[in-house]
Design a protein around this motif. Structure first.
Motif, short mmCIF file in Angstrom:
data_model
loop_
_atom_site.label_atom_id
_atom_site.label_comp_id
_atom_site.label_asym_id
_atom_site.label_seq_id
_atom_site.Cartn_x
_atom_site.Cartn_y
_atom_site.Cartn_z
N ILE A 283 63.64 75.36 39.96
CA ILE A 283 63.42 75.80 38.58
C ILE A 283 63.17 77.31 38.52
O ILE A 283 63.77 78.02 37.71
N VAL A 284 62.30 77.80 39.39
CA VAL A 284 61.97 79.23 39.38
C VAL A 284 63.21 80.07 39.72
O VAL A 284 63.49 81.07 39.06
N ILE A 285 63.97 79.65 40.72
CA ILE A 285 65.20 80.39 41.06
C ILE A 285 66.18 80.35 39.90
O ILE A 285 66.78 81.36 39.54
N GLY A 286 66.35 79.18 39.30
CA GLY A 286 67.27 79.05 38.18
C GLY A 286 66.88 79.91 37.00
O GLY A 286 67.73 80.57 36.39
N LEU A 287 65.61 79.92 36.66
CA LEU A 287 65.15 80.72 35.52
C LEU A 287 65.26 82.21 35.78
O LEU A 287 65.55 82.99 34.87
#
Length: 78
Positions: free
Chosen positions: A33-37
């Protein structure tokens, strides 16, 4: 056909991240999630990342990574 819109509310995005960090701890999902955001990459592109792509030999994170996106088939620097 309907369109999808990004989540723009920062508080809602923080709640989304905190769910996998605090409420239902799952380091893998939290990291995805953090990488995607932070990169706006598709999940299929994130799943192709390897440790060698994001970590230097000394163990520190690379400031940038260069990948070839799968769907639009273009090179992106994140």
């Amino acid at each position: 056909m309907s369109t999808t819109q990004p989540i723009r509310d920062r508080a809602l995005l923080q709640d989304f991240k905190n769910y996998y960090l605090l409420h239902a701890p799952n380091p893998r999902n939290y990291t995805l999630i953090v990488i995607g955001l932070n990169t706006a990459l598709r999940i299929s592109d994130i799943l192709h990342l390897t440790w060698n792509m994001v970590l230097k030999e000394n163990g520190s994170f690379r400031p940038h990574i260069l990948i070839k996106e799968q769907k639009p088939e273009k090179k992106t620097e994140s």
